[in-house]
Scaffold this active site. Structure first.
Site, PDB file in Angstrom:
ATOM      1  CG  HIS A 195      11.372   0.303   5.701  1.00 25.03           C
ATOM      2  ND1 HIS A 195      10.532  -0.710   6.094  1.00 25.03           N
ATOM      3  CD2 HIS A 195      11.178   1.319   6.591  1.00 25.03           C
ATOM      4  CE1 HIS A 195       9.858  -0.328   7.171  1.00 25.03           C
ATOM      5  NE2 HIS A 195      10.232   0.886   7.496  1.00 25.03           N
TER       6      HIS A 195
ATOM      7  CG  ASP B 116       9.596   1.325  -0.101  1.00 22.08           C
ATOM      8  OD1 ASP B 116       8.683   2.161   0.003  1.00 22.08           O
ATOM      9  OD2 ASP B 116      10.241   0.912   0.887  1.00 22.08           O
TER      10      ASP B 116
ATOM     11  CD  GLN C 273      10.019   7.934   4.087  1.00 25.34           C
ATOM     12  OE1 GLN C 273       9.875   9.155   4.086  1.00 25.34           O
ATOM     13  NE2 GLN C 273       9.667   7.196   5.114  1.00 25.34           N
TER      14      GLN C 273
ATOM     15  CE  LYS D 189       6.180   5.627   5.825  1.00 20.27           C
ATOM     16  NZ  LYS D 189       6.728   5.942   7.160  1.00 20.27           N
TER      17      LYS D 189
ATOM     18  CB  CYS E  28      12.222  -0.247   9.746  1.00 18.52           C
ATOM     19  SG  CYS E  28      10.995  -0.324  11.051  1.00 18.52           S
TER      20      CYS E  28
END
Length: 409
Positions: free
Chosen positions: A121, A198, A201, A224, A364
């Site tokens: 991302h 990261d 997700q 999220k 993104c």
């Protein structure tokens, strides 16, 4: 808890959009919020709205207890060793920028390497681009296999003795790929590099254990994972955080201020300058309570079932290309696709007319789009409140979209 019970706890899902029942398939962008989170935010503002840490009055004490109680919930949720390793931020983007600016700025120099991948991302690309320019370090890209996965052989070849930082997303927001973070972290540490993850997700969808992953930093966002917008987390190993300087300065994060010098509070507060995101943290705590009540294992199993079902049904549509691994075992609940000769924005527009919300664009992830040799894609992403019926409606909508544009052209 069955899907119908879960859906009933999300007020926004009980509506029609453009004359059709809402089918929300955009949770990778932001998830919807259960009534428990909405009520927790409302209760804070209605009953004990106050600043934290500074006051001794009753409302201030309640707010501080709620804010710091949420930190402990996060610690437990990701299995950090201590609450001092949990820093509240605005979100994954802020967390990754903090690592790049504070740790990267102090520890990188010319000749050092930062390793990321083509699937990242923008939030896990641009901070490293900028710190590489500032320090003279070299930014290297870990190659992808044909199906978009990362091979450990490539990781061993790309990560070298010159590598100081490896920063990889846990789950791709485009390909749905679940990356082997634990194994990549081991390779990074064998080369004396740190591992940054990261987790935007992954934290909402699979059980996270930062100690088992042995990552040095882990970043994720509340919005999220059924929580509010504007709240996120940076986990960092205590021994690293203690060596790092804050990147924002002001009230709350200080110990002592003199005319020409200042000292900082201990962890985690030295990184939380100013009035913190109190309501957001309390809302995130309520979201964690909600997710843990359902069970992350149950959520992961449910989404895996939906992904497999979607891959099977969507693969049968002629002219539809799905990106990422064909094997559902290698995926989270994300299916990104294109229809031949139909722009993804047109696909999303037609689906929206039928009450189906999907995302369209570059997500993104422009370097990944170029790797895929496309300018944009459409994406359906699933969460705990989605059902196979939602996917059936998506498939029906895609077939009608294909037929419509076939007639037009």
């Amino acid at each position: 808890m069955i899907a119908a019970e879960i859906r009933s706890q999300f007020p926004i899902l009980d509506q029609e959009v453009n004359g059709h029942p809402l089918v929300y398939l955009d949770s990778a962008a932001t998830s919807q919020k259960p009534i428990q989170v909405i009520d927790a935010l409302s209760k804070y503002y209605r009953e004990y709205n106050s600043n934290v840490h500074r006051g001794v009055h009753t409302l201030g004490t309640k707010a501080t207890d709620g804010y710091e109680g949420a930190r402990e919930k996060v610690r437990r949720f990701i299995n950090a060793k201590s609450a001092e390793e949990v820093i509240f931020t605005r979100g994954t983007t802020t967390s990754l920028n903090m690592v790049a600016r504070s740790y990267g700025g102090a520890n990188l120099s010319e000749g050092d390497e930062i390793v990321i991948s083509y699937m990242e991302h923008h939030s896990n690309i641009i901070p490293w681009q900028q710190i590489a320019k500032q320090t003279g370090a070299t930014l290297k890209y870990l190659p992808l296999q044909e199906d978009g996965t990362i091979s450990l052989e490539d990781a061993r070849e790309t990560i070298t003795g010159n590598t100081k930082i490896v920063s990889i997303m846990h789950v791709s927001n485009v390909l749905g790929v679940i990356n082997p973070i634990k194994e990549i972290a081991k390779i990074a540490h064998e080369n004396s590099a740190i591992m940054v993850v990261d987790g935007a997700q992954s934290a909402p969808h699979i059980k996270i254990d930062v100690q088992d992953l042995d990552c040095d930093f882990f970043a994720f966002s509340g919005h999220k994972m059924c929580g509010p917008t504007g709240i996120g987390v940076l986990y960092g190993k205590r021994e690293l955080l203690e060596t790092m300087e804050p990147v924002e300065f002001g009230g709350e994060m200080i110990d002592f201020v003199d005319l020409y010098d200042s000292t900082w509070k201990e962890l985690p507060w030295k990184f939380e300058g100013g009035t913190p995101i109190i309501a957001g943290a309390i809302g995130l705590g309520a979201a964690i309570d909600f997710l843990e009540q359902i069970g992350l294992d149950h959520i992961e199993k449910h989404e895996h079932k939906l992904a497999a079902y979607a891959l099977d049904k969507m693969s049968a549509i002629e002219g539809l290309t799905i990106y990422g691994p064909e094997n559902a075992d290698q995926r989270a609940g994300v299916v990104t696709f294109n229809i031949t000769d139909v722009h993804p924005h047109d696909v999303a527009t037609v689906l929206d007319a039928e009450g189906i919300a999907v995302r369209a664009g570059h997500h993104c992830a422009q370097p990944l789009m170029r790797w895929l040799k496309v300018s944009a894609t459409a994406r359906a992403s699933f969460y705990l409140y989605n059902t196979e019926e939602d996917i059936d409606k998506l498939v029906e909508g895609l077939v009608r979209t294909k037929e419509y544009f076939g007639d037009v052209f």
